[in-house]
Motif scaffolding. Structure first.
Motif, PDB file in Angstrom:
ATOM      1  N   GLU A 207      28.074  34.647  47.496  1.00 24.12           N
ATOM      2  CA  GLU A 207      29.478  34.503  47.892  1.00 24.12           C
ATOM      3  C   GLU A 207      30.318  33.937  46.756  1.00 24.12           C
ATOM      4  N   SER A 208      29.762  32.954  46.051  1.00 22.17           N
ATOM      5  CA  SER A 208      30.466  32.364  44.918  1.00 22.17           C
ATOM      6  C   SER A 208      30.678  33.402  43.826  1.00 22.17           C
ATOM      7  N   TYR A 209      29.636  34.175  43.557  1.00 16.77           N
ATOM      8  CA  TYR A 209      29.741  35.229  42.541  1.00 16.77           C
ATOM      9  C   TYR A 209      30.774  36.276  42.940  1.00 16.77           C
ATOM     10  N   ASP A 210      30.750  36.702  44.180  1.00 15.84           N
ATOM     11  CA  ASP A 210      31.694  37.729  44.633  1.00 15.84           C
ATOM     12  C   ASP A 210      33.135  37.262  44.462  1.00 15.84           C
ATOM     13  N   ARG A 211      33.398  36.002  44.800  1.00 19.33           N
ATOM     14  CA  ARG A 211      34.748  35.463  44.629  1.00 19.33           C
ATOM     15  C   ARG A 211      35.147  35.455  43.158  1.00 19.33           C
ATOM     16  N   ALA A 212      34.213  35.007  42.326  1.00 19.05           N
ATOM     17  CA  ALA A 212      34.493  34.925  40.897  1.00 19.05           C
ATOM     18  C   ALA A 212      34.731  36.302  40.297  1.00 19.05           C
ATOM     19  N   TYR A 213      33.913  37.247  40.688  1.00 22.80           N
ATOM     20  CA  TYR A 213      34.020  38.621  40.192  1.00 22.80           C
ATOM     21  C   TYR A 213      35.382  39.211  40.543  1.00 22.80           C
ATOM     22  N   ASP A 214      35.796  39.041  41.783  1.00 27.45           N
ATOM     23  CA  ASP A 214      37.086  39.591  42.216  1.00 27.45           C
ATOM     24  C   ASP A 214      38.245  38.934  41.471  1.00 27.45           C
ATOM     25  N   ARG A 215      38.164  37.638  41.276  1.00 25.12           N
ATOM     26  CA  ARG A 215      39.227  36.944  40.532  1.00 25.12           C
ATOM     27  C   ARG A 215      39.304  37.430  39.090  1.00 25.12           C
ATOM     28  N   LEU A 216      38.151  37.564  38.446  1.00 22.98           N
ATOM     29  CA  LEU A 216      38.127  38.018  37.056  1.00 22.98           C
ATOM     30  C   LEU A 216      38.753  39.388  36.915  1.00 22.98           C
ATOM     31  N   TRP A 217      38.350  40.321  37.755  1.00 24.82           N
ATOM     32  CA  TRP A 217      38.841  41.689  37.584  1.00 24.82           C
ATOM     33  C   TRP A 217      40.289  41.843  38.019  1.00 24.82           C
TER      34      TRP A 217
END
Length: 331
Positions: A207-217
């Motif tokens: 979940e943490s990774y998914d949030r980070a990934y979406d923010r980055l892109w």
């Protein structure tokens, strides 16, 4: 709840402190001293530590080419023509838990400071210094003590406080009419891109990774759109905002795409950002500070939690950085 990075900026034990469910949270608590003209109170920013005077030949900038935060100081130092004013020490890309070290120098010792580990300069200032031994760091040569490792203010003050020692044709990296917008752009670049790739790489859960990934892109898409019609982040003028974004872009395909799982696209698949990155790489002061061998060695060898085998990839092809970018017409 975020986890604080009390390691080496981004060193061997970065991932060790990530617990399930936690987001990556960079520790921004640095030595707050600043170097100013005549040790005066600066016109910009906080004064929370001691003030040191601008003095040619007195200080050494210790900046590992492998590190993106140090890389920005190397670029600004070169753009402003401060090579004969502030000397530079370059630690090796790999290190142990204790500190960046000068393994690439003869005898494994910095030729000016006479130390093997940067840790020695920190301990000279604060015995048993408890926080991360980070780069960039400015060291006072006469005493061997670290002055500051506060990387955002190091490059800021190289521009504003060392002005009289800049080369005659040094670029105006902080145009007065653009500073307010620059600050907004740089804040978003830092939180969402510079730090965003680490938020992906050191996520403590899916979940943490998914949030980070979406923010980055989301941020990279914003930058792709912004740079489609303008040559630089602030239009037709090169500024510090470009320096700060470039150091992440230069590492994106070589490290962050795979090692940090930032893999929706490669940088080379985003036309505006890829052209922009090559444009900067081919601008004097930028490309010559990039050492892809050291960059990849650091991330893939030191960050063992993410790459236990310590195998360093052979790709991607580095020659593509010198291909035509075609962005001159945007000026």
């Amino acid at each position: 709840m975020g986890r604080r990075d009390h390691g080496y900026g981004w060193g061997v034990s970065d991932a060790t402190f990530v617990k399930p469910g936690q987001d990556y949270d960079r520790d921004m608590d640095y030595i707050p001293d600043r170097i100013t003209r005549d040790a005066r109170k600066p016109d910009h920013g906080p004064v929370e530590g001691d003030l040191w005077p601008v003095e040619p030949g007195r200080y050494r900038l210790v900046a590992a080419p492998a590190c993106p935060w140090a890389n920005r100081s190397l670029i600004v130092h070169r753009l402003l023509g401060l090579e004969d004013v502030i000397s530079v020490g370059r630690p090796a890309p790999t290190h142990d838990e204790r500190s960046w070290s000068f393994d690439n120098d003869p005898g494994g010792t910095d030729p000016v400071l006479g130390i093997h580990r940067l840790q020695e300069a920190y301990f000279a200032r604060v015995p048993d210094y408890p926080r991360g031994i980070t780069v960039p760091a400015i060291v006072d040569i006469p005493t061997g003590q670290v002055v500051t490792n506060d990387f955002p203010w190091i490059t800021h003050d190289l521009f504003f406080e060392w002005t009289e020692l800049h080369r005659a044709d040094a670029p105006d990296l902080w145009p007065e009419d653009l500073r307010e917008e620059m600050e907004e752009v740089m804040e978003r670049v830092f939180t969402e891109v510079n730090n965003g790739v680490y938020r992906c790489g050191f996520a403590g859960s899916q979940e943490s990774y998914d949030r980070a990934y979406d923010r980055l892109w989301a941020a990279l898409d914003w930058l792709e759109d912004r740079l489609t019609g303008r040559r630089y982040l602030m239009g037709d003028r090169l500024t510090e905002a470009d320096v700060r974004l470039f150091t992440t872009l230069a590492r994106f395909d070589a490290v962050y795409h795979g090692h940090f799982k930032c893999n929706r696209q490669k940088l080379s698949e985003m036309p505006a950002l890829w052209g922009y990155a090559r444009d900067l790489f081919q601008t004097p002061g930028f490309g010559e500070t990039i050492d892809f061998d050291q960059i990849q060695a650091h991330y893939y060898v030191v960050q063992r939690d993410l790459n236990p085998s310590q195998i360093v990839p052979k790709g991607p092809d580095r020659s593509v950085w010198t291909t035509p970018h075609g962005r001159e017409s945007l000026s």
